[in-house]
Design a protein around this motif. Structure first.
Motif, mmCIF file in Angstrom:
data_model
loop_
_atom_site.group_PDB
_atom_site.id
_atom_site.type_symbol
_atom_site.label_atom_id
_atom_site.label_comp_id
_atom_site.label_asym_id
_atom_site.label_seq_id
_atom_site.Cartn_x
_atom_site.Cartn_y
_atom_site.Cartn_z
ATOM 1 N N CYS A 43 -20.158 38.557 25.895
ATOM 2 C CA CYS A 43 -21.031 37.642 26.629
ATOM 3 C C CYS A 43 -20.316 36.331 26.950
ATOM 4 C CB CYS A 43 -22.305 37.379 25.841
ATOM 5 S SG CYS A 43 -23.437 38.785 25.762
ATOM 6 N N ILE A 44 -19.556 35.824 25.991
ATOM 7 C CA ILE A 44 -18.790 34.593 26.220
ATOM 8 C C ILE A 44 -17.740 34.820 27.296
ATOM 9 C CG2 ILE A 44 -17.159 32.974 25.165
ATOM 10 C CD1 ILE A 44 -18.784 33.413 22.522
ATOM 11 N N VAL A 45 -17.077 35.965 27.255
ATOM 12 C CA VAL A 45 -16.085 36.303 28.281
ATOM 13 C C VAL A 45 -16.740 36.356 29.662
ATOM 14 C CG1 VAL A 45 -14.621 38.181 29.147
ATOM 15 C CG2 VAL A 45 -14.484 37.503 26.745
ATOM 16 N N ALA A 46 -17.943 36.917 29.740
ATOM 17 C CA ALA A 46 -18.645 37.017 31.028
ATOM 18 C C ALA A 46 -18.970 35.642 31.597
ATOM 19 C CB ALA A 46 -19.913 37.843 30.863
ATOM 20 N N VAL A 47 -19.424 34.737 30.724
ATOM 21 C CA VAL A 47 -19.721 33.377 31.183
ATOM 22 C C VAL A 47 -18.440 32.677 31.612
ATOM 23 C CG1 VAL A 47 -20.617 31.109 30.522
ATOM 24 C CG2 VAL A 47 -21.786 33.184 29.753
ATOM 25 N N ASN A 48 -17.377 32.812 30.831
ATOM 26 C CA ASN A 48 -16.097 32.193 31.189
ATOM 27 C C ASN A 48 -15.583 32.711 32.531
ATOM 28 O OD1 ASN A 48 -16.054 30.690 28.841
ATOM 29 N ND2 ASN A 48 -14.736 32.119 27.728
ATOM 30 N N ALA A 49 -15.769 34.015 32.765
ATOM 31 C CA ALA A 49 -15.322 34.596 34.036
ATOM 32 C C ALA A 49 -16.150 34.075 35.203
ATOM 33 C CB ALA A 49 -15.405 36.123 33.968
ATOM 34 N N CYS A 50 -17.435 33.849 34.968
ATOM 35 C CA CYS A 50 -18.315 33.276 35.982
ATOM 36 C C CYS A 50 -17.849 31.865 36.337
ATOM 37 C CB CYS A 50 -19.745 33.264 35.467
ATOM 38 S SG CYS A 50 -20.969 32.600 36.620
ATOM 39 N N ILE A 51 -17.595 31.056 35.308
ATOM 40 C CA ILE A 51 -17.133 29.683 35.514
ATOM 41 C C ILE A 51 -15.798 29.678 36.253
ATOM 42 C CG2 ILE A 51 -16.269 27.632 34.310
ATOM 43 C CD1 ILE A 51 -18.362 28.260 32.103
ATOM 44 N N ALA A 52 -14.883 30.544 35.838
ATOM 45 C CA ALA A 52 -13.560 30.593 36.469
ATOM 46 C C ALA A 52 -13.651 30.989 37.933
ATOM 47 C CB ALA A 52 -12.667 31.577 35.706
ATOM 48 N N THR A 53 -14.592 31.879 38.254
ATOM 49 C CA THR A 53 -14.767 32.301 39.651
ATOM 50 C C THR A 53 -15.209 31.136 40.515
ATOM 51 O OG1 THR A 53 -15.310 34.552 38.958
ATOM 52 C CG2 THR A 53 -15.978 33.903 41.170
ATOM 53 N N PHE A 54 -16.141 30.351 40.019
ATOM 54 C CA PHE A 54 -16.550 29.157 40.772
ATOM 55 C C PHE A 54 -15.362 28.225 41.000
ATOM 56 C CE2 PHE A 54 -21.006 30.005 39.306
ATOM 57 C CZ PHE A 54 -21.596 29.998 40.557
ATOM 58 N N ARG A 55 -14.654 27.907 39.931
ATOM 59 C CA ARG A 55 -13.600 26.902 40.020
ATOM 60 C C ARG A 55 -12.426 27.356 40.895
ATOM 61 N NH1 ARG A 55 -14.057 24.890 33.719
ATOM 62 N NH2 ARG A 55 -15.475 23.151 34.146
ATOM 63 N N ALA A 56 -12.226 28.658 40.988
ATOM 64 C CA ALA A 56 -11.111 29.177 41.787
ATOM 65 C C ALA A 56 -11.486 29.390 43.253
ATOM 66 C CB ALA A 56 -10.625 30.499 41.182
ATOM 67 N N SER A 57 -12.764 29.332 43.565
ATOM 68 C CA SER A 57 -13.206 29.688 44.915
ATOM 69 C C SER A 57 -12.990 28.547 45.911
ATOM 70 C CB SER A 57 -14.692 30.061 44.897
ATOM 71 O OG SER A 57 -15.159 30.242 46.228
ATOM 72 N N PRO A 58 -12.447 28.851 47.095
ATOM 73 C CA PRO A 58 -12.335 27.835 48.148
ATOM 74 C C PRO A 58 -13.697 27.415 48.694
ATOM 75 C CG PRO A 58 -11.665 29.998 48.961
ATOM 76 C CD PRO A 58 -11.833 30.129 47.480
ATOM 77 N N LYS A 59 -14.755 28.180 48.372
ATOM 78 C CA LYS A 59 -16.102 27.808 48.801
ATOM 79 C C LYS A 59 -16.717 26.749 47.883
ATOM 80 C CE LYS A 59 -17.471 32.201 50.948
ATOM 81 N NZ LYS A 59 -18.482 33.298 50.926
ATOM 82 N N TYR A 60 -16.178 26.625 46.678
ATOM 83 C CA TYR A 60 -16.758 25.686 45.702
ATOM 84 C C TYR A 60 -16.080 24.325 45.768
ATOM 85 C CZ TYR A 60 -19.098 24.192 41.409
ATOM 86 O OH TYR A 60 -19.877 23.517 40.487
ATOM 87 N N LYS A 61 -14.775 24.301 45.713
ATOM 88 C CA LYS A 61 -13.974 23.090 45.929
ATOM 89 C C LYS A 61 -14.286 21.950 44.963
ATOM 90 C CE LYS A 61 -13.603 24.031 50.889
ATOM 91 N NZ LYS A 61 -13.923 23.532 52.256
ATOM 92 N N ARG A 62 -14.665 22.289 43.737
ATOM 93 C CA ARG A 62 -14.862 21.267 42.716
ATOM 94 C C ARG A 62 -14.714 21.916 41.348
ATOM 95 N NH1 ARG A 62 -20.613 18.772 43.866
ATOM 96 N NH2 ARG A 62 -19.994 17.492 42.105
ATOM 97 N N GLN A 63 -14.602 21.118 40.310
ATOM 98 C CA GLN A 63 -14.377 21.639 38.967
ATOM 99 C C GLN A 63 -15.600 21.532 38.065
ATOM 100 O OE1 GLN A 63 -11.358 23.252 37.808
ATOM 101 N NE2 GLN A 63 -11.374 23.340 40.036
ATOM 102 N N GLU A 64 -16.534 20.640 38.384
ATOM 103 C CA GLU A 64 -17.687 20.447 37.493
ATOM 104 C C GLU A 64 -18.589 21.683 37.473
ATOM 105 O OE1 GLU A 64 -17.559 16.465 39.864
ATOM 106 O OE2 GLU A 64 -17.219 18.584 40.271
ATOM 107 N N ILE A 65 -19.018 22.048 36.291
ATOM 108 C CA ILE A 65 -20.011 23.107 36.059
ATOM 109 C C ILE A 65 -21.029 22.536 35.079
ATOM 110 C CG2 ILE A 65 -20.451 25.410 35.119
ATOM 111 C CD1 ILE A 65 -18.787 25.652 37.597
ATOM 112 N N ILE A 66 -22.307 22.793 35.328
ATOM 113 C CA ILE A 66 -23.359 22.366 34.401
ATOM 114 C C ILE A 66 -23.933 23.596 33.707
ATOM 115 C CG2 ILE A 66 -25.591 21.203 34.146
ATOM 116 C CD1 ILE A 66 -24.913 19.628 36.705
ATOM 117 N N ILE A 67 -24.026 23.549 32.393
ATOM 118 C CA ILE A 67 -24.649 24.622 31.616
ATOM 119 C C ILE A 67 -26.055 24.180 31.217
ATOM 120 C CG2 ILE A 67 -24.583 25.950 29.455
ATOM 121 C CD1 ILE A 67 -22.358 26.802 31.253
#
Length: 217
Positions: free
Chosen positions: A113-137
């Motif tokens: 489950c932790i790996v799944a959340v980390n992968a979700c966060i990493a996908t956002f941060r790597a995406s050219p559609k997101y273009k930012r690093q902040e994530i709110i949990i």
């Protein structure tokens, strides 16, 4: 502290008539079944066009059985520019009802489950559609401490704690929460319509910090 609200399709509300002291709104973007919330687009654009002074956030209701990257991609595909003035970073909603089948699944599969959340966060941060690093949990003390037994100390936090005082941090001083969901109340908006019972939230920093989060530099 700055007042705010969170809404999903379960709530009936005209967001253009929110109280004048509303500083931010957090809208459900993706439901737990992976589909877009049926009210997200209309409310997002209503806020953008009619109440641009209100910060706009979207949240992903995380599904513990599904791929983290696919859930992130579902958010990225809804067409929101996260760098636009007034838009905040994505919120990932991590929760499970006490005693539920989902809670049991998480407890017995914590690492995955932790790996799944980390992968979700990493996908956002790597995406050219997101273009930012902040994530709110979004979560609560007991879930982070006892159920998932993990804290994402490189993220911002929105903690649920229904009490009269600001909730304590579950892992001080590493985990610092910027938002708290602290209660519910009936709302009468600017048109004097009584809309019902809604979650109340605070941003715990000054307006200048909320401005930075919502691209108002």
């Amino acid at each position: 502290m700055i007042n705010g609200y969170d809404f999903s399709s379960l709530d009936t509300i005209d967001v253009t008539k929110l109280p004048a002291n509303t500083g931010f709104v957090i809208l459900r973007a993706i439901r737990q079944n992976g589909l877009e919330d049926t009210t997200f687009q209309a409310r997002y654009h209503a806020l953008k066009n009619s109440r641009p002074e209100i910060g706009r956030f979207g949240y992903l209701f995380f599904n513990w059985y599904n791929s983290g990257p696919k859930q992130a991609q579902a958010v990225l595909d809804i067409g929101i520019d996260f760098t636009e003035v007034g838009n905040g970073p994505i919120v990932i909603d991590l929760e499970a009802d006490s005693g539920s089948e989902i809670e049991s699944y998480i407890i017995h599969n914590r690492s995955a489950c932790i790996v799944a959340v980390n992968a979700c966060i990493a996908t956002f941060r790597a995406s050219p559609k997101y273009k930012r690093q902040e994530i709110i949990i979004y979560s609560n003390d007991s879930f982070l401490r006892d159920t998932i037994a993990h804290t994402w100390n490189y993220c911002l936090f929105w903690l649920a704690s229904y009490q009269s005082t600001v909730p304590s941090n579950p892992a001080q001083p590493v985990l610092i929460h910027q938002f708290c969901q602290y209660g519910r109340e009936d709302m009468t908006c600017g048109d004097n319509t009584e809309y019902g019972n809604f979650d109340l939230n605070h941003f715990l920093g000054p307006q200048s910090q909320l401005n930075l989060l919502t691209n108002r530099k």
